[in-house]
Each structure stands twice: as structure tokens, then as C-alpha cells.
Design an enzyme around this catalytic site. Structure first.
Site, PDB file in Angstrom:
ATOM      1  N   ASP A   1       0.989  -0.956  -0.135  1.00  0.00           N
ATOM      2  CA  ASP A   1       0.369   0.240  -0.400  1.00  0.00           C
ATOM      3  C   ASP A   1       0.583   1.374   0.018  1.00  0.00           C
ATOM      4  O   ASP A   1       1.760   1.975   1.048  1.00  0.00           O
ATOM      5  CB  ASP A   1      -0.339  -0.377   1.387  1.00  0.00           C
ATOM      6  CG  ASP A   1      -1.783   0.878   1.005  1.00  0.00           C
ATOM      7  OD1 ASP A   1      -2.774   1.520   0.822  1.00  0.00           O
ATOM      8  OD2 ASP A   1      -1.440   2.032   2.286  1.00  0.00           O
TER       9      ASP A   1
ATOM     10  N   TYR B   1       2.831   9.725   0.404  1.00  0.00           N
ATOM     11  CA  TYR B   1       3.916   9.161   1.417  1.00  0.00           C
ATOM     12  C   TYR B   1       5.461   9.500   0.538  1.00  0.00           C
ATOM     13  O   TYR B   1       6.329   8.890   1.025  1.00  0.00           O
ATOM     14  CB  TYR B   1       3.194   7.762   1.507  1.00  0.00           C
ATOM     15  CG  TYR B   1       2.249   7.443   1.682  1.00  0.00           C
ATOM     16  CD1 TYR B   1       1.323   8.144   2.585  1.00  0.00           C
ATOM     17  CD2 TYR B   1       1.690   6.025   1.482  1.00  0.00           C
ATOM     18  CE1 TYR B   1       0.552   7.762   2.919  1.00  0.00           C
ATOM     19  CE2 TYR B   1       0.433   5.633   2.485  1.00  0.00           C
ATOM     20  CZ  TYR B   1       0.047   6.808   2.912  1.00  0.00           C
ATOM     21  OH  TYR B   1      -1.648   6.115   3.209  1.00  0.00           O
TER      22      TYR B   1
ATOM     23  N   LYS C   1      -2.602   6.303  -4.383  1.00  0.00           N
ATOM     24  CA  LYS C   1      -3.534   6.991  -3.988  1.00  0.00           C
ATOM     25  C   LYS C   1      -3.933   8.222  -4.703  1.00  0.00           C
ATOM     26  O   LYS C   1      -2.905   9.578  -4.295  1.00  0.00           O
ATOM     27  CB  LYS C   1      -4.243   6.800  -2.238  1.00  0.00           C
ATOM     28  CG  LYS C   1      -4.401   5.571  -1.750  1.00  0.00           C
ATOM     29  CD  LYS C   1      -3.823   5.737   0.201  1.00  0.00           C
ATOM     30  CE  LYS C   1      -4.033   4.592   0.266  1.00  0.00           C
ATOM     31  NZ  LYS C   1      -2.470   4.306   0.820  1.00  0.00           N
TER      32      LYS C   1
ATOM     33  N   HIS D   1      -7.802   9.554  -1.949  1.00  0.00           N
ATOM     34  CA  HIS D   1      -7.169   9.410  -0.418  1.00  0.00           C
ATOM     35  C   HIS D   1      -8.438  10.022   0.475  1.00  0.00           C
ATOM     36  O   HIS D   1      -7.951   9.185   1.166  1.00  0.00           O
ATOM     37  CB  HIS D   1      -5.446   9.992  -0.425  1.00  0.00           C
ATOM     38  CG  HIS D   1      -4.983   9.693   0.421  1.00  0.00           C
ATOM     39  ND1 HIS D   1      -3.433   9.706   0.342  1.00  0.00           N
ATOM     40  CD2 HIS D   1      -5.419   8.654   1.684  1.00  0.00           C
ATOM     41  CE1 HIS D   1      -2.909   9.310   1.608  1.00  0.00           C
ATOM     42  NE2 HIS D   1      -3.491   8.715   2.122  1.00  0.00           N
TER      43      HIS D   1
END
Ligand code: A2P
Length: 319
Positions: free
Chosen positions: A58, A63, A93, A126
């Protein structure tokens, strides 16, 4: 299971997504690290996770872990740990400042380029809101929040799936109400919602995947309430397991998906060692009875003068 980096022989339960027929391990590996770590540290952790048997990863543009994940996949193939990317299930996302109908396609292409992949398995919205274009800070400026145009964004997400850029599409952090808004006009319904709305999602054929199953201890938005919980500690001690293992086993027995993050070799191994034992009925009941609370991520988007004035408003009262 032995020590070191040997591959696990335990089978992680899988879910077959109806929208794509792709098999997805229900225990996924989270790649968001807080405090931040270098891309090299992320890449090494992911490589070790592949070696241990994790196949579901994921990530998200925000990130900063798409590139290291792509590098780790390339290296895993050259090392012979996997034969091809098809053995993995990769989720990314769409960040809020890209959540505009005209930005979705260029944004998925950017993620694919970062990951050095031709397709994602799952692409998620997201958060159910948009942010001023071009803003990529995680510490969100609340005055930059604008309501999302669900129709244009979801229609563009559907286009991503039609073009084969992702096998499935879904959402994250959506309340039942916001999911219902999408379902009202969607041609392709969301395959996944990374949040808890079990009944509503089950009734609509949407798989729930929980994030931060250990309470995201050590992060800005999490706490140690889960790992320090006395009931969980007691159950863990009786069974000779860790609290983390009790939490993950409980989630598996609930039939949901879970994304757990550990960049520590011993803990990532420990988190996989949950498939050859089970919780008794009494233990499960004790866990079911624990008071629930939501981690504070929603507060990032709440401002008394903004689009979402309270946490309750953000979650449509489903707190
Ligand atoms: P670390 O990466 O050092 O292992 P969540 O998945 O709920 O967001 O929680 C992630 C946090 O929990 C990370 O800080 C991670 O730290 C820690 N963690 C992951 N697995 C375990 C475990 N088995 N025992 C204790 N802490 C864990």
C-alpha cells in the site's frame, strides 16, 4: 518459522476482487513511515517484506514511497524473489490537490512512472475532499480545502480503469453518506473503502480494508491506546502472542483486509505469524466489547472557518 530473511511458508488469506478478478492478500504491507525515513530505508524494508512473503503493498503519492516501492519491485525481480510484478498487488492513492477531474489521468501516469509499472491493482481517492492545486504538504493548510466534485473525479477514476491503468478503483476515508453519493451515479462502483463501514460496504459488495490496525503508534495522528490496552495485553500473555498479533488475528477473523506498517525485520515477520492459531470465542467477544475510537487523521482537515467545521461534520456524523 525460522529467523533471518527466509521466506515464510504461511499462507496469507486472500480476497478476490470482483471488479478485476485479482487476488489480494488480506494482510497488506503499509509503506508510509512517520517520522520520515530515506528512500533507501523504505526500499530495503519492502524488499525484506517481499522476501518474507508479503505480496500486497500500500503506497500513495503523498507518502513519497512510490519510487522506493518501484525500485524494490525491480530488485525483487532481478534477485528472483518474484518472477514478475503480476505476483504483487499494488495500491496507490490520488492526493487531494490532484483530486480534480482533469488531473486524475496525468496523476495516475505520474504514479505509474514513479513505480515503474504499467498498471496498478487498485487506485484510491485518498480523502473525500480537494485541496488547492499544486499543494503537496502533508501538514494540510485548512484554508486550501475545497469540496470535491465527486462526479468529475470519480468519472476520471473510471476512465483509469477502462484504460487499463488500474485493475480496480476505490476510495479511502469515505463515510457511508459520501459513498452513497458516489454509488448514486457510478458506472463502476468502488471496489474498496479503506475505512470501517462494514455493513454498508458488505451490502454494496465493497471490501473494507482497515489502516493503522495497531493504532499508528509513534505517528502524529495515532496513539499507543491499542498496543497498551490491558485487555489485549492479557489475551496476548495468555496465548504467548504479542498485542500486535492479537490485533491482526482479530482483523483477519473479522474477514476484513488490513494494512500494517513495520519497517523492522523482526516485527514484520511477527506480523505474519498469525495464521496457525486462532482466538477463542470468549477472546473475540472481549475484543469486540472494547471501546472504539477513531484515530485523529480527520482533524487534519477540520477548521471552524473551513469546508469541514467539526470532526463530526467531516465524517458525516458517523464518528
Ligand atoms: P516499526 O515500523 O518500527 O515496527 P499501524 O500499522 O497501526 O499504522 O502501526 C504502525 C506502527 O506500529 C509503526 O510505528 C510500527 O513501527 C509499529 N509496529 C508494527 N508492527 C508492530 C509490532 N508487531 N509490535 C509493535 N509495534 C509494531
Amino acid at each position: 518459522m525460522g529467523s533471518g530473511s527466509e521466506a515464510t511458508c504461511l499462507t496469507i488469506p486472500e480476497h478476490v476482487l470482483t471488479s478485476s478478478g485479482r487476488r489480494m492478500q488480506r494482510l497488506g504491507f503499509g509503506t508510509a513511515a512517520y517520522p520520515l525515513v530515506t528512500p533507501e530505508v523504505t526500499k530495503r524494508a519492502i524488499l525484506q517484506a517481499i522476501e518474507l512473503g508479503y505480496r500486497h503493498f500500500d503506497t500513495a503519492y503523498i507518502y513519497g514511497s512510490e519510487q522506493p516501492l518501484g525500485d524494490a519491485i525491480g530488485e525483487a525481480i532481478s534477485l528472483g524473489l518474484i518472477k514478475s510484478r503480476d505476483e504483487l498487488f499494488i495500491t496507490s492513492k490520488l492526493w487531494c490537490s490532484d483530486a480534480y477531474g482533469d488531473l486524475v489521468l496525468p496523476t495516475i501516469h505520474r504514479s505509474l512512472q514513479n513505480l515503474k509499472l504499467e498498471y496498478l491493482d487498485l487506485y484510491l481517492i485518498h480523502w473525500p475532499l480537494s485541496l488547492e492545486r499544486g499543494l503537496y504538504e502533508f501538514g494540510v493548510r485548512k484554508e486550501a480545502i475545497v469540496p470535491m466534485d465527486f462526479v468529475s473525479v470519480w468519472t476520471a477514476m473510471e476512465e483509469c480503469q477502462r484504460l487499463g491503468l488500474t485493475k480496480s478503483i476505490g476510495v479511502s476515508n469515505f463515510s457511508c453518506k459520501k459513498l452513497a453519493d458516489i454509488l448514486a451515479f457510478a458506472n463502476i462502483p468502488p471496489a474498496v473503502n479503506q475505512k470501517k463501514l462494514r455493513e454498508f460496504c458488505n451490502a454494496n459488495g465493497i471490501l473494507v480494508i482497515g489502516y493503522s490496525p495497531l493504532g499508528a503508534s509513534g505517528t502524529l495522528w495515532g496513539s499507543n491506546q491499542v498496543l497498551e490496552n490491558e485487555v489485549l495485553k492479557e489475551i496476548a500473555d495468555t496465548k504467548g502472542k504479542t498485542v500486535a498479533q492479537i490485533c491482526l488475528r482479530w482483523a483477519m477473523e473479522e474477514g476484513v483486509g488490513v494494512i500494517v506498517k513495520s519497517f523492522n525485520g523482526e516485527r514484520m515477520k511477527q506480523n505474519l505469524e498469525i495464521f496457525d492459531w486462532s482466538l477463542s470465542e470468549e477472546e473475540s467477544k472481549r475484543i469486540d466489547r472494547l471501546p472504539q475510537s477513531r484515530c485523529s487523521t480527520g482533524e487534519l482537515f477540520v477548521d471552524e472557518h473551513g469546508t469541514f467545521k467539526t470532526v463530526e461534520e467531516f465524517w458525516d456524523g458517523e464518528v
